[in-house]
Design an enzyme around this catalytic site. Structure first.
Site, PDB file in Angstrom:
ATOM      1  NE  ARG A 188      -2.122  -2.125   3.320  1.00  0.00           N
ATOM      2  CZ  ARG A 188      -2.575  -2.505   4.517  1.00  0.00           C
ATOM      3  NH1 ARG A 188      -3.714  -2.043   4.959  1.00  0.00           N
ATOM      4  NH2 ARG A 188      -1.883  -3.344   5.280  1.00  0.00           N
TER       5      ARG A 188
ATOM      6  N   GLY B 208       1.445 -13.940   6.705  1.00  0.00           N
ATOM      7  CA  GLY B 208       0.630 -13.324   7.755  1.00  0.00           C
ATOM      8  C   GLY B 208       1.384 -13.104   9.057  1.00  0.00           C
TER       9      GLY B 208
ATOM     10  CD  GLU C 162      -7.026  -8.297  11.242  1.00  0.00           C
ATOM     11  OE1 GLU C 162      -6.496  -7.448  10.515  1.00  0.00           O
ATOM     12  OE2 GLU C 162      -6.961  -8.253  12.475  1.00  0.00           O
TER      13      GLU C 162
ATOM     14  CG  ASN D  74      -1.459  -0.127   7.108  1.00  0.00           C
ATOM     15  OD1 ASN D  74      -0.528  -0.858   7.453  1.00  0.00           O
ATOM     16  ND2 ASN D  74      -2.593  -0.091   7.753  1.00  0.00           N
TER      17      ASN D  74
ATOM     18  CE  LYS E  51      35.458  20.482  -2.074  1.00  0.00           C
ATOM     19  NZ  LYS E  51      36.186  19.839  -3.149  1.00  0.00           N
TER      20      LYS E  51
ATOM     21  CG  ASN F 270      38.706  40.720   4.830  1.00  0.00           C
ATOM     22  OD1 ASN F 270      37.778  40.733   5.619  1.00  0.00           O
ATOM     23  ND2 ASN F 270      38.608  41.180   3.599  1.00  0.00           N
TER      24      ASN F 270
ATOM     25  NE  ARG G 269      44.635  46.681 -10.005  1.00  0.00           N
ATOM     26  CZ  ARG G 269      44.297  46.793  -8.732  1.00  0.00           C
ATOM     27  NH1 ARG G 269      43.584  45.855  -8.136  1.00  0.00           N
ATOM     28  NH2 ARG G 269      44.661  47.847  -8.035  1.00  0.00           N
TER      29      ARG G 269
HETATM   30  C1  UD1 Z   1      -2.572  -5.601  11.695  1.00  0.00           C
HETATM   31  C2  UD1 Z   1      -3.544  -6.424  12.575  1.00  0.00           C
HETATM   32  C3  UD1 Z   1      -4.774  -5.582  12.847  1.00  0.00           C
HETATM   33  C4  UD1 Z   1      -4.386  -4.288  13.521  1.00  0.00           C
HETATM   34  C5  UD1 Z   1      -3.329  -3.535  12.719  1.00  0.00           C
HETATM   35  C6  UD1 Z   1      -2.765  -2.408  13.579  1.00  0.00           C
HETATM   36  C7  UD1 Z   1      -3.233  -8.797  12.005  1.00  0.00           C
HETATM   37  C8  UD1 Z   1      -3.798  -9.950  11.259  1.00  0.00           C
HETATM   38  N1  UD1 Z   1      -3.914  -7.635  11.884  1.00  0.00           N
HETATM   39  O1  UD1 Z   1      -3.196  -5.370  10.461  1.00  0.00           O
HETATM   40  O2  UD1 Z   1      -5.697  -6.290  13.684  1.00  0.00           O
HETATM   41  O3  UD1 Z   1      -5.546  -3.471  13.722  1.00  0.00           O
HETATM   42  O4  UD1 Z   1      -2.226  -4.386  12.374  1.00  0.00           O
HETATM   43  O5  UD1 Z   1      -1.849  -1.622  12.899  1.00  0.00           O
HETATM   44  O6  UD1 Z   1      -2.244  -8.963  12.684  1.00  0.00           O
HETATM   45  N2  UD1 Z   1       4.238  -8.683   8.722  1.00  0.00           N
HETATM   46  C9  UD1 Z   1       5.188  -9.679   8.696  1.00  0.00           C
HETATM   47  N3  UD1 Z   1       4.912 -10.830   8.003  1.00  0.00           N
HETATM   48  C10 UD1 Z   1       3.743 -11.031   7.354  1.00  0.00           C
HETATM   49  C11 UD1 Z   1       2.777  -9.996   7.392  1.00  0.00           C
HETATM   50  C12 UD1 Z   1       3.053  -8.836   8.088  1.00  0.00           C
HETATM   51  O7  UD1 Z   1       6.257  -9.565   9.258  1.00  0.00           O
HETATM   52  O8  UD1 Z   1       3.579 -12.107   6.755  1.00  0.00           O
HETATM   53  C13 UD1 Z   1       4.550  -7.429   9.451  1.00  0.00           C
HETATM   54  C14 UD1 Z   1       4.542  -6.215   8.541  1.00  0.00           C
HETATM   55  O9  UD1 Z   1       5.858  -5.939   8.065  1.00  0.00           O
HETATM   56  C15 UD1 Z   1       4.035  -5.114   9.464  1.00  0.00           C
HETATM   57  C16 UD1 Z   1       3.223  -5.832  10.528  1.00  0.00           C
HETATM   58  O10 UD1 Z   1       3.547  -7.202  10.415  1.00  0.00           O
HETATM   59  O11 UD1 Z   1       5.086  -4.414  10.079  1.00  0.00           O
HETATM   60  C17 UD1 Z   1       1.721  -5.646  10.362  1.00  0.00           C
HETATM   61  O12 UD1 Z   1       1.320  -6.108   9.069  1.00  0.00           O
HETATM   62  P1  UD1 Z   1       0.223  -5.351   8.226  1.00  0.00           P
HETATM   63  O13 UD1 Z   1       0.035  -6.100   6.961  1.00  0.00           O
HETATM   64  O14 UD1 Z   1       0.502  -3.910   8.153  1.00  0.00           O
HETATM   65  O15 UD1 Z   1      -1.068  -5.605   9.153  1.00  0.00           O
HETATM   66  P2  UD1 Z   1      -2.415  -4.742   9.170  1.00  0.00           P
HETATM   67  O16 UD1 Z   1      -3.238  -5.076   7.989  1.00  0.00           O
HETATM   68  O17 UD1 Z   1      -2.123  -3.325   9.405  1.00  0.00           O
HETATM   69 CA    CA Z   2      -0.202  -2.160   9.481  1.00  0.00          CA
END
Ligand code: UD1
Ligand code: CA
Length: 471
Positions: A21, A87, A164, A235, A359, A385, A448
């Site tokens: 995003r 996830g 979610e 995000n 510089k 100067n 000069r």
């Molecule tokens: C997540 C939460 C949501 C919460 C929100 C708050 C979950 C399922 N949802 O959603 O409930 O309201 O944050 O900001 O947890 N990441 C990984 N590996 C992955 C996916 C994500 O390391 O496979 C990391 C991302 O880099 C990020 C963080 O986890 O820093 C959160 O991921 P993101 O996809 O932004 O979650 P949200 O949709 O914001």
């Molecule tokens: Ca997030």
């Protein structure tokens, strides 16, 4: 260090996501606010709050993320790889599997939440420990909760689960209490709960948020109210700008509270790693970037942009000066409209004035480059100067060469010094001279043509020009 509980805790910070995003080629967690990447803000908060260990789950753009973290935190962070971004639950699973020694309380944070106050982590760990809860989490209320997971409570008002945004029923979508994504869990509970997660949701991912329901069903969940202003998740670019604005404002207020004169709280931009001593003054629209140091009594006036610059006591940097990787000595004065490029070292009480550029140059105590000059690759002594419009011709098209001006030298206006060249102690260079050879101590250099005055010439010239004019 936390005072509520002797128990130690470890942080797991999730930073493996791509952040589509953001619409940016940079991994999301490397986007910066106030000169620090999002993930570094989170790591710093965890360390400041007293995490004994700090694990960061990396994946997308892993090389760059690791590089940034190692450069900043060295061995205080440990990396864990999440090979595929399946996830937030899967990310935590990777950390738990990589390190079977993780025990006690684990605090999970998202690498895209850069404003979390240190005290909130402390409170969450303390609250969860005291209650003997499997899981403690922070919740917050938002007028527009869209995008965030919603907190579902039971009839008794206890947190039951997190759903979610994409998986919400209409009734759930209307809930305004959200999950900012800050949890303190018992390691043994988390290890079991993670094994039970299924990708049974709109995104087909393993959601960390599903562990809340598992904790509520089999054990105890406690919650703590947070302020969403502290908990924004980044995000997209708009979220980044909002978080940066909040951080900027807080920094300006903190500086003012510490005794720094702040002309305008709304337009002061100071990066996280800069230091400004009480008794210094920062004008409107000033930007201090990187690692600047501004000492007591110094003034940075309107519109200056300084990057990695040290400004010593009582120095004045007048409006609209741009400077990088330089030092400005005690009581020195720079600007208005000066440009100090890297490796400029200005001695005490020296001066660089309007429309002058420097510089890789040292300027000795009390020396002056007041107007419209270019001074590059210079070694300049004390009490020198340099007149208006002087140019150090330091580049021959292939290499840079040095110009040395010894103590007490006087350079008349509109002079070119063709480097390499040395002007010895106390020598004078007459205005309009092009210097190609060294000048001995105490000598006057002039190159000069002699001035000639032709009496009455203008009238004769005009008459001739008038005669030749076409009708
Ligand atoms: C997540 C939460 C949501 C919460 C929100 C708050 C979950 C399922 N949802 O959603 O409930 O309201 O944050 O900001 O947890 N990441 C990984 N590996 C992955 C996916 C994500 O390391 O496979 C990391 C991302 O880099 C990020 C963080 O986890 O820093 C959160 O991921 P993101 O996809 O932004 O979650 P949200 O949709 O914001
Ligand atoms: Ca997030």
């Amino acid at each position: 260090m936390p005072t509520h509980s002797p128990a130690t805790w470890s942080a797991i910070i999730l930073a493996a996501g791509e952040g589509t995003r953001m619409k940016s080629s940079l991994p999301k967690v490397l986007h910066e606010i106030a000169g620090r990447s999002l993930v570094s803000w989170v790591v710093q908060t965890a360390l400041d709050a007293g995490a004994t260990r700090c694990l960061v789950v990396v994946g997308h753009g892993r090389g760059d993320v690791e590089k940034e973290l190692v450069a900043r935190f060295g061995e205080r962070v440990e990396m864990v790889l999440q090979p595929e971004q399946r996830g937030t639950g899967d990310a935590v699973r990777c950390a738990m599997e990589a390190d079977l020694a993780l025990e006690g309380r684990l605090v999970v944070l998202y690498g895209d939440c850069p404003l979390i106050p240190v005290g909130l982590l402390d409170d969450l760990v303390g609250h969860s420990d005291r209650a003997g809860a499997e899981l403690g989490l922070v919740t917050a209320t938002l007028a527009d909760p869209s995008g965030y997971g919603r907190i579902v409570r039971n009839g008794a008002g206890e947190v039951q689960r997190v759903v979610e945004d994409r998986d919400c029923s209409d009734a759930e979508r209307a809930l305004q209490e959200v999950n900012p994504g800050l949890y303190a869990m018992r390691a043994d509970f988390l290890r079991e709960a993670i094994a039970e997660l299924t990708p049974d949701n709109a995104q087909g991912q393993l959601y960390l948020t599903d562990v809340v329901e598992l904790a509520a069903n089999g054990g105890k969940v406690v919650d703590l109210k947070g302020d969403m202003a502290d908990l924004t998740g980044v995000n997209d670019q708009k979220d980044l700008a909002v978080a940066a604005a909040t951080r900027r404002r807080r920094m300006a207020e903190d500086l003012a509270r510490s005794g720094v004169g702040v002309t305008d709280l709304d337009t002061l931009y100071v990066d996280a790693e800069c230091k400004v001593e009480p008794g210094a003054t920062l004008g409107a629209n000033v930007h201090l970037r990187g690692r600047c140091v501004v000492r007591a009594g110094a003034l940075i006036d309107i519109g200056c942009v300084l990057t990695n610059v040290v400004v010593d006591k009582d120095a004045k940097v007048l409006p609209y000066t741009v400077a990088a990787d330089s030092t400005i000595g005690e009581g020195a004065q720079v600007g208005p409209f000066s440009h100090l490029r890297p490796q400029t070292e200005l001695g005490p009480r020296s001066k660089v004035g309007n429309f002058s550029e420097t510089k890789k140059t040292t300027l000795g105590e009390g020396s002056k480059v007041n107007h419209l000059s270019y001074v590059g690759d210079g070694v300049i002594g004390e009490g020198v100067n340099i007149g208006a419009g002087t140019i150090f011709c330091n580049y021959d098209g292939e290499q840079k060469h040095t110009t040395v001006l010894e103590d007490g030298v006087f350079i008349g206006s509109d002079t070119q010094l063709i480097a390499p060249v040395t002007i010895k102690k106390g020598a004078y260079v007459a205005s309009g001279t092009t210097i190609t050879r060294d000048v001995p101590e105490g000598a006057l250099a002039v190159s000069r043509t002699k001035q000639e005055n032709k009496e009455g010439y203008v009238a004769r010239l005009r008459a001739r020009l008038r005669r030749s004019k076409k009708p």
